[in-house]
Design a protein around this motif. Sequence first.
Motif, short mmCIF file in Angstrom:
data_model
loop_
_atom_site.label_atom_id
_atom_site.label_comp_id
_atom_site.label_asym_id
_atom_site.label_seq_id
_atom_site.Cartn_x
_atom_site.Cartn_y
_atom_site.Cartn_z
N ALA A 593 0.83 -1.21 0.00
CA ALA A 593 0.00 0.00 0.00
C ALA A 593 0.87 1.26 0.00
O ALA A 593 0.56 2.24 -0.69
N SER A 594 1.98 1.23 0.77
CA SER A 594 2.92 2.37 0.78
C SER A 594 3.53 2.59 -0.60
O SER A 594 3.68 3.72 -1.06
N ALA A 595 3.89 1.47 -1.26
CA ALA A 595 4.46 1.55 -2.61
C ALA A 595 3.43 2.13 -3.59
O ALA A 595 3.78 2.90 -4.50
N LEU A 596 2.15 1.78 -3.39
CA LEU A 596 1.08 2.30 -4.26
C LEU A 596 0.91 3.81 -4.07
O LEU A 596 0.70 4.55 -5.04
N ARG A 597 1.03 4.26 -2.83
CA ARG A 597 0.93 5.70 -2.55
C ARG A 597 2.07 6.46 -3.23
O ARG A 597 1.86 7.53 -3.80
N ALA A 598 3.27 5.90 -3.15
CA ALA A 598 4.42 6.53 -3.80
C ALA A 598 4.23 6.56 -5.32
O ALA A 598 4.55 7.56 -5.98
N PHE A 599 3.66 5.48 -5.85
CA PHE A 599 3.42 5.40 -7.30
C PHE A 599 2.36 6.41 -7.73
O PHE A 599 2.41 6.95 -8.84
N SER A 600 1.39 6.68 -6.84
CA SER A 600 0.29 7.60 -7.19
C SER A 600 0.81 9.01 -7.48
O SER A 600 0.17 9.78 -8.20
N ASP A 601 1.97 9.36 -6.90
CA ASP A 601 2.56 10.69 -7.17
C ASP A 601 3.04 10.83 -8.60
O ASP A 601 3.26 11.94 -9.09
N LYS A 608 -5.17 9.50 -9.98
CA LYS A 608 -4.62 9.46 -8.62
C LYS A 608 -5.65 9.10 -7.55
O LYS A 608 -5.40 8.23 -6.72
N PRO A 609 -6.85 9.74 -7.54
CA PRO A 609 -7.83 9.42 -6.48
C PRO A 609 -8.21 7.94 -6.46
O PRO A 609 -8.33 7.35 -5.38
N MET A 610 -8.38 7.35 -7.65
CA MET A 610 -8.77 5.93 -7.72
C MET A 610 -7.69 5.05 -7.10
O MET A 610 -7.98 4.12 -6.33
N LEU A 611 -6.42 5.35 -7.41
CA LEU A 611 -5.31 4.55 -6.89
C LEU A 611 -5.19 4.70 -5.38
O LEU A 611 -4.97 3.71 -4.66
N LEU A 612 -5.35 5.93 -4.86
CA LEU A 612 -5.28 6.16 -3.41
C LEU A 612 -6.42 5.46 -2.69
O LEU A 612 -6.25 4.94 -1.59
N LEU A 613 -7.59 5.45 -3.32
CA LEU A 613 -8.75 4.77 -2.74
C LEU A 613 -8.47 3.27 -2.58
O LEU A 613 -8.76 2.68 -1.53
N GLU A 614 -7.89 2.65 -3.63
CA GLU A 614 -7.55 1.23 -3.59
C GLU A 614 -6.48 0.94 -2.53
O GLU A 614 -6.53 -0.07 -1.84
N ALA A 615 -5.50 1.86 -2.40
CA ALA A 615 -4.43 1.69 -1.40
C ALA A 615 -5.01 1.74 0.01
O ALA A 615 -4.63 0.94 0.88
N ASP A 616 -5.95 2.67 0.24
CA ASP A 616 -6.59 2.78 1.56
C ASP A 616 -7.41 1.52 1.87
O ASP A 616 -7.42 1.03 3.00
N GLN A 659 -6.98 -7.17 -8.78
CA GLN A 659 -7.50 -5.98 -9.46
C GLN A 659 -6.45 -4.87 -9.51
O GLN A 659 -6.37 -4.12 -10.49
N LEU A 660 -5.65 -4.78 -8.45
CA LEU A 660 -4.65 -3.71 -8.35
C LEU A 660 -3.51 -3.84 -9.35
O LEU A 660 -3.09 -2.85 -9.96
N LEU A 661 -2.99 -5.05 -9.52
CA LEU A 661 -1.80 -5.25 -10.37
C LEU A 661 -2.04 -4.84 -11.82
O LEU A 661 -1.25 -4.08 -12.38
N PRO A 662 -3.14 -5.31 -12.48
CA PRO A 662 -3.37 -4.86 -13.85
C PRO A 662 -3.63 -3.36 -13.95
O PRO A 662 -3.25 -2.72 -14.93
N LEU A 663 -4.30 -2.79 -12.90
CA LEU A 663 -4.56 -1.35 -12.90
C LEU A 663 -3.24 -0.57 -12.89
O LEU A 663 -3.05 0.36 -13.68
N CYS A 664 -2.33 -0.95 -11.99
CA CYS A 664 -1.03 -0.26 -11.88
C CYS A 664 -0.22 -0.42 -13.16
O CYS A 664 0.44 0.53 -13.61
N CYS A 665 -0.26 -1.63 -13.73
CA CYS A 665 0.48 -1.88 -14.97
C CYS A 665 -0.04 -0.99 -16.10
O CYS A 665 0.72 -0.39 -16.86
N LYS A 666 -1.37 -0.85 -16.16
CA LYS A 666 -2.01 -0.02 -17.18
C LYS A 666 -1.63 1.45 -16.97
O LYS A 666 -1.29 2.16 -17.93
N LEU A 667 -1.70 1.91 -15.71
CA LEU A 667 -1.37 3.30 -15.41
C LEU A 667 0.10 3.61 -15.70
O LEU A 667 0.44 4.70 -16.17
#
Length: 723
Positions: A593-601, A608-616, A659-667
């Motif tokens: 989740a911390s890595a996802l927050r860093a990636f959201s920047d 960004k809001p969607m990714l932070l929501l998933e991290a939370d 759900q998170l992994l394909p989303l991050c890969c796409k982003l």
Amino acid sequence: SQITTLINHKDKPKRSDKTLQAIQRVGQAVNLAVGRFVTVGEAIANENHELKEEMSVACIEARRAGETIAQLTDVANLDHPESDSHITIFTDKTGVVKAARLLLSSVTKVLVLADRIVIKQIITSRNKVLATMEQLEKVSSFQEFVQIFSQFGNEMVEFAHLTGDRQNDLKDEKKKARMAASRAVLEKCTMMLLTASKTCLRHPDCESARINKDGVFHRMRLALEQVIEIVTDSRPNGENEMAPISIYSGIKEFKNKVEGLRENLYFLSKENLSTMLEVILEHTEDFTDSAYTSHEHREHILELSKQAKMELEQLVSVWMQAQNQKTKDLMEDLEVAILKTCQCMNELKREVHSAATSLAADLLKYHTDHMVLKALKITGVEGNLEAVAEYTCKLSEQKEQLVEVCRLLRHVSGTEPLEITCIHAEDTFQVTGPQIISAAETLALHPSSKIAKENLEVFCEAWESQLSDMSMLLREINDVFEGRRGEKRVYLSLPRPGKHNANLKALKPVKLDTEEQAKIAKLGLELHLLTSDVDSETEKWEDQENEIVQHGQGMSSMAYSMYLFTRGEGLLKTTQDLFHQAEIFATEGTKLASALRAFSDQVHDDDKPMLLLEADKLISMCKQLQITAKASVQGKSATFTKVDACILKTRNVMTLLCQLLPLCCKLLRKNKAGNGCLKAAPPWREDRIRTGTNVHSPERRAETFGIKSLENHVTNMTFLESK
């Protein structure tokens, strides 16, 4: 990915400038990528005249389609694109679909043609090597041999580069393992061919020297043939490859069929199950008939084989009754019969694993001093033919033992690539043993010959190297058996009960009984499927060192261990082990989740809001799992409820991870395309000879063809005896 984004865009009545710019940016990114791709394709076409016309047509089609997509997405400066005469993605979505289809088909055609060229290059390189080998076999002078071997060395280096690149590109792990085995043979045999040929030239009338040399040439030809079979995906004379069935794979398939009765009572016949068990028990005879299997292991295997037959008889009896009358009592009896049959098969699997690995470990330990090889070298230099004959008999006995152990290890290897490695080890011992004997006989007949001594050294080193490889193979087989699956990142630092949590010190570690395993089986199976999905998603990432990927792989590995616990297998032996693993899993999820927050920047504001929501959401789920795992419970019923809750919450986290992994890969891809961070493609000729593998990495060490050592050997080659 970009084309999918274009095709799936929603036709909204209001379109912001930001949307228009984004669409134009995607269209330009596609066109730029196609341009780079086509440039490489055209370079390949210019180097290969026989496919130039086909390749050029495909490249022209791809370029045209890319330009069409760029034109149709050129919408950023249009306030009202639909009222303008200019045709865009909004006025003609069909045009974009047609252009996308043309682009994908032409790109696929370019890739297929390029692949044909690569295959042709490997075949041409192999033919060169074979032609030079024929010349080497016929030479009669050192001077001529030196010249031809230098050419041969350079050709082998080229062949090594081409097949190394191909091996890295193979997706089929079985083919990759076969390719690695063949290339390992070629690497070692290149060195053997040098000394064996020199010995034969120095002692032309020596029969043992000729036998030694012929053996090397024959093995190299077989390895070259196998490489071509893998590359062209063909077998000689159209025959099908019949892979020998191992006990592990047989038991796995048998258990799957038995467990399938829970869902469908009619999908197979009782004869099918009986035949499958008979085949497995026939293979156990490899253990019970072996002279090297201990009496204790032999008795246990025979006992379990007998028990397996009885459990199957009971299962078939209840199964047949359940087909006629599906009552609650009968279905419960069927569940118990299924569990007992599977438990018996697990015990049989554990017993044959123990028999094979303990025998292999003892044998490797016994032969670590290489006493027989040392004795052969000493007696050979002394010219003591009688002593050499005595030690060659001992080496033959040792070879038979090692070949037998390799056969037994293959039955318990657990994966197809490891099975192939076992077969390769068996072949190597089978061939290298007689070669050492012929080399030792040559030295005994010519004790003052430096080249005969050097030749024996080379073959002995090959034997020692294979013993070392076998030791590594044994560790990998044990890793698979313990549920570590041989992954790149393995969590071996599993805390033991009471080590990190004071509240758990007084609790007695317990295991699940068969009834509890049955209740939790469905949940465990869901977890297993999710680990496969996560593994599949992480493999799609270009950067395997990405922090998100590493945490994802770690969590998948731990979840798989928890799945094995539900089956009574793997590293987690007690419920306390499971709870500790759940805590570590939750901690790893928090790190992700911390890595996802860093990636959201790094991503666009819209995403960004969607990714932070998933991290939370992930943090919240991991906290809940930690609370559950740390909660103190008393009694069998409460402990099982806690186990069930931990597995359930782990499953929920893994579902989110899928759900998170394909989303991050796409982003990540979208972000790169949006910022124009596309790397320029390297020139074809440079890329063709570049090996993408780090030869020093542990994962690749076994696969690496020793190109550097081979190049150095060819460059620094000296023939002292020819003076």
